[in-house]
Motif scaffolding. Structure first.
Motif, mmCIF file in Angstrom:
data_model
loop_
_atom_site.group_PDB
_atom_site.id
_atom_site.type_symbol
_atom_site.label_atom_id
_atom_site.label_comp_id
_atom_site.label_asym_id
_atom_site.label_seq_id
_atom_site.Cartn_x
_atom_site.Cartn_y
_atom_site.Cartn_z
ATOM 1 N N ILE A 38 0.846 -1.202 0.000
ATOM 2 C CA ILE A 38 0.000 0.000 0.000
ATOM 3 C C ILE A 38 0.878 1.248 0.000
ATOM 4 O O ILE A 38 0.645 2.202 -0.753
ATOM 5 N N GLN A 39 1.892 1.250 0.832
ATOM 6 C CA GLN A 39 2.808 2.388 0.892
ATOM 7 C C GLN A 39 3.552 2.574 -0.423
ATOM 8 O O GLN A 39 3.734 3.697 -0.895
ATOM 9 N N ASP A 40 3.974 1.456 -1.039
ATOM 10 C CA ASP A 40 4.653 1.540 -2.333
ATOM 11 C C ASP A 40 3.749 2.147 -3.392
ATOM 12 O O ASP A 40 4.173 2.997 -4.183
ATOM 13 N N LEU A 41 2.490 1.710 -3.424
ATOM 14 C CA LEU A 41 1.541 2.248 -4.398
ATOM 15 C C LEU A 41 1.322 3.743 -4.200
ATOM 16 O O LEU A 41 1.338 4.527 -5.162
ATOM 17 N N TYR A 42 1.112 4.133 -2.966
ATOM 18 C CA TYR A 42 0.853 5.554 -2.673
ATOM 19 C C TYR A 42 2.057 6.414 -3.060
ATOM 20 O O TYR A 42 1.908 7.475 -3.687
ATOM 21 N N ASN A 43 3.246 5.968 -2.717
ATOM 22 C CA ASN A 43 4.454 6.720 -3.044
ATOM 23 C C ASN A 43 4.704 6.793 -4.547
ATOM 24 O O ASN A 43 5.390 7.692 -5.025
ATOM 25 N N ALA A 44 4.128 5.830 -5.294
ATOM 26 C CA ALA A 44 4.281 5.817 -6.750
ATOM 27 C C ALA A 44 3.196 6.629 -7.452
ATOM 28 O O ALA A 44 3.181 6.695 -8.684
ATOM 29 N N GLY A 45 2.295 7.237 -6.674
ATOM 30 C CA GLY A 45 1.300 8.120 -7.279
ATOM 31 C C GLY A 45 -0.084 7.527 -7.448
ATOM 32 O O GLY A 45 -0.896 8.055 -8.211
ATOM 33 N N TYR A 46 -0.377 6.438 -6.723
ATOM 34 C CA TYR A 46 -1.723 5.845 -6.764
ATOM 35 C C TYR A 46 -2.435 6.204 -5.447
ATOM 36 O O TYR A 46 -2.163 5.591 -4.410
ATOM 37 N N PRO A 47 -3.343 7.177 -5.452
ATOM 38 C CA PRO A 47 -3.931 7.634 -4.190
ATOM 39 C C PRO A 47 -5.227 6.938 -3.775
ATOM 40 O O PRO A 47 -5.636 7.049 -2.629
ATOM 41 N N ASN A 48 -5.861 6.208 -4.698
ATOM 42 C CA ASN A 48 -7.214 5.705 -4.472
ATOM 43 C C ASN A 48 -7.151 4.232 -4.059
ATOM 44 O O ASN A 48 -7.438 3.335 -4.852
ATOM 45 N N LEU A 49 -6.772 3.983 -2.799
ATOM 46 C CA LEU A 49 -6.378 2.652 -2.362
ATOM 47 C C LEU A 49 -7.305 2.084 -1.293
ATOM 48 O O LEU A 49 -7.734 2.789 -0.372
#
Length: 247
Positions: free
Chosen positions: A62-73
């Motif tokens: 989840i943290q990797d996705l958010y840091n890569a620019g995916y906010p809708n998690l």
């Protein structure tokens, strides 16, 4: 972790403490984010897509996705093992036994569902596959990894021992997807749009690893050879599947 039934997992403080610190090898290697970044632009115009991560554990992915620019998690697991940072990044988190229960969201809710080495742990993986199909939007992606049981080393091991090394008695892997099972169950609901193989960094360690690294570098210029090498060396296989219409 040895085999535990779902109720024992939920009641075990030892399991909870372990999973609060746990992230799967493929997540730690960075391969899971690579796969999402590789395939999501092919099917979606931007990164404001709705992603559900199934089997979140500590929430590292989840943290990797958010840091890569995916906010809708969004996240789901059999219990809450999330670290505080990951929990703050999620729009919503639910606890569900994915072997038997429904995903607590309506039909056509998500663009992508991810599940990193979750399927081998499930007592009923087919319930999860059907629920993933239901919860995905039309054309949405299911991306999940499993044990690469058809790799040449695994096939050789099976011939010698009558079993697979990834399913020994000391771990919690219980569901096996052979090619035929994969085709007649999962491909009933999804089209296979990509296959990736996750290679452990230890494959390239030592003098044998140095030779493998040189061979891999040379073969990277040929996509067919590169895939064949990764299929041989990769202990994990990752399927990228697109929801299809069932008449």
């Amino acid at each position: 972790m040895q085999y535990l039934d779902p109720e024992t997992i939920k009641k075990s403080d030892a399991v909870k403490e372990r999973l609060k610190e746990f992230s799967g090898p493929s997540v730690r290697w960075g391969r899971t984010l690579e796969v999402v970044n590789k395939f999501s632009p092919r099917f979606f115009k931007d990164r404001d897509i709705k992603i559900l991560d199934c089997g979140t554990a500590s929430g590292r992915f989840i943290q990797d996705l958010y840091n890569a620019g995916y906010p809708n998690l969004y996240g789901i697991d059999i219990d809450d093992y999330l670290n505080n940072e990951a929990k703050q990044l999620l729009k919503e988190f639910k606890t569900v036994d994915l072997s038997y229960e429904k995903l607590p969201w309506p039909d056509n809710s998500f663009d992508i569902l991810t599940a990193w080495c979750l399927v081998p742990h499930l007592e009923n993986p087919h319930n999860f596959i059907r629920e993933a199909y239901r919860a995905l939007k039309d054309g949405g992606l299911l991306i999940f990894s499993s044990i690469n049981v058809t790799s040449p080393p695994n096939k050789k091991y099976f011939l010698q021992h009558g079993d697979f090394p990834g399913y020994h008695e000391r771990n919690n892997h219980i569901a096996i997807l052979t090619p035929a099972v994969f085709k007649k169950t999962i491909l009933r609901y999804f089209n296979l749009v990509g296959t990736e193989y996750f290679i452990s960094p230890s494959t390239f360690q030592g003098w044998r690893g140095a030779i493998r690294k040189m061979i891999h570098a040379v073969c990277s210029y040929n996509e067919w050879l590169k895939i064949k090498l990764e299929e041989r060396w990769g202990p994990k296989i990752c399927y990228v599947l697109q929801k299809k219409q069932i008449s």
